[in-house]
Design an enzyme around this catalytic site. Structure first.
Site, short mmCIF file in Angstrom:
data_model
loop_
_atom_site.label_atom_id
_atom_site.label_comp_id
_atom_site.label_asym_id
_atom_site.label_seq_id
_atom_site.Cartn_x
_atom_site.Cartn_y
_atom_site.Cartn_z
CG HIS A 56 -0.25 0.17 2.53
ND1 HIS A 56 0.40 -0.89 3.00
CD2 HIS A 56 -0.39 0.97 3.41
CE1 HIS A 56 0.97 -0.41 4.21
NE2 HIS A 56 0.30 0.71 4.62
CG HIS A 58 0.02 4.42 4.73
ND1 HIS A 58 -0.79 3.51 5.57
CD2 HIS A 58 -1.11 5.35 4.44
CE1 HIS A 58 -2.03 4.00 5.60
NE2 HIS A 58 -2.16 4.95 4.96
CG ASP A 60 4.68 3.38 7.47
OD1 ASP A 60 3.67 3.63 6.84
OD2 ASP A 60 4.36 2.54 8.57
CG HIS A 61 4.20 0.23 4.31
ND1 HIS A 61 4.26 -1.39 4.60
CD2 HIS A 61 3.67 0.93 5.45
CE1 HIS A 61 3.66 -1.27 5.89
NE2 HIS A 61 3.43 -0.09 6.65
CG HIS A 117 -4.02 -0.02 6.72
ND1 HIS A 117 -4.02 0.59 7.73
CD2 HIS A 117 -2.97 0.46 6.07
CE1 HIS A 117 -2.87 1.41 8.15
NE2 HIS A 117 -2.30 1.11 6.92
CG ASP A 134 0.70 -1.48 7.48
OD1 ASP A 134 1.52 -2.13 7.83
OD2 ASP A 134 0.73 -0.04 7.71
CG HIS A 172 3.74 -1.52 11.49
ND1 HIS A 172 4.61 -0.62 11.62
CD2 HIS A 172 3.12 -1.23 10.31
CE1 HIS A 172 4.39 0.28 10.83
NE2 HIS A 172 3.42 -0.12 10.02
ZN LIG Z 1 -0.17 1.67 6.40
#
Ligand SMILES: [Zn+2]
Length: 259
Positions: A56, A58, A60-61, A117, A134, A172
């Protein structure tokens, strides 16, 4: 099999994953939140980067994509059709949807759309592995940023129906906290208590709790247990509007937000 998986702990509690083709010395990286540590891992292992797969959009990915693309010009960046339509994964060059397949290390990976998510979330499933981003965490579930609990519940049904031995590699390291909540939901679930002890022991040694199996998730993840009597009872006490799985799921998700 030529394929094996190595988790790369990045940022505070993120995981990127290297899918490594041992025969051809090539790797796919899933969800590179940072670029430099991925490049360092590749060169330490003598690997060439074959592609970047994103679950996805985001940051942090996907935050490491630009750095990786400079080191590996023209690298293929895979993400969902939805995320490409919204132009929210940097340098995305290939768009996939449910049923599409990706080939790597003599293994066919299937794309499974798992909204919940985010609307564009996908999982990559193949060779006995699943990368869930996530959407599903070990013993837990991602936050509902763009979707309803009903959509997430449907995605969980898909992931819970994978072969029970499937190894789940998640976005995570939230396993201990998730199991603490799972025990709060089902205080009498001995599998949850045992898994919590095991996860705490791993973390105390600085080791990753990934992967988990679908079998372990079915026994311990409250978001996959909306038919268990204690989970239904907990959800009722926490405002579930009915006993339908999506309603149970919604109440558990809300209770987790406040845990
Ligand atoms: Zn995420």
């Amino acid at each position: 099999m030529a394929l094996h998986v190595e988790p790369l702990p990045l940022l505070q509690d993120n995981y990127a994953y290297l899918l490594i083709d041992d025969v051809k010395a090539r790797a796919v990286v899933v969800d590179p939140s940072e670029g430099a540590p991925v490049i360092a891992s590749l060169s330490a292992r003598g690997l060439h980067l074959a592609a970047i797969w994103c679950t996805h959009h985001h940051i942090d990915h996907v935050g490491g994509i630009d750095t990786l693309a400079r080191a590996f010009p023209g690298i293929e960046v895979v993400g969902s059709e939805y995320d490409r339509a919204n132009e929210r994964i940097p340098r995305q060059s290939r768009a996939v949807q449910s049923g599409d397949t990706l080939e790597f290390a003599d293994t066919t990976f299937e794309v499974v759309e798992v909204p919940g998510h985010t609307l564009g979330a996908v999982a990559y499933v193949g060779g006995g592995h699943a990368f869930t981003g996530d959407t599903l965490f070990l013993a837990g579930c991602g936050r509902l940023f763009e979707c309803t609990a009903a959509q997430m519940s449907t995605s969980f049904d898909r992931l819970g129906a994978l072969p029970v031995a499937t190894q789940l590699w998640v976005g995570h390291e939230y396993t201990v906290k998730n199991l603490e909540f799972a025990l709060h939901v089902e205080p009498g679930n001995a599998a949850v208590a045992a898994r919590l002890d095991a996860a705490r022991a791993l973390r105390a040694e600085g080791r990753a709790s990934v992967p988990g199996s679908v079998e372990e998730e079915l026994a311990t993840n409250p978001f996959l247990r909306s038919r268990a009597a204690d989970v239904i009872d907990f959800a009722r006490r926490h405002g579930a509007e009915g006993d339908a799985p999506a309603q149970i799921f919604a109440a558990i998700r809300l209770a987790k937000d406040q845990f």
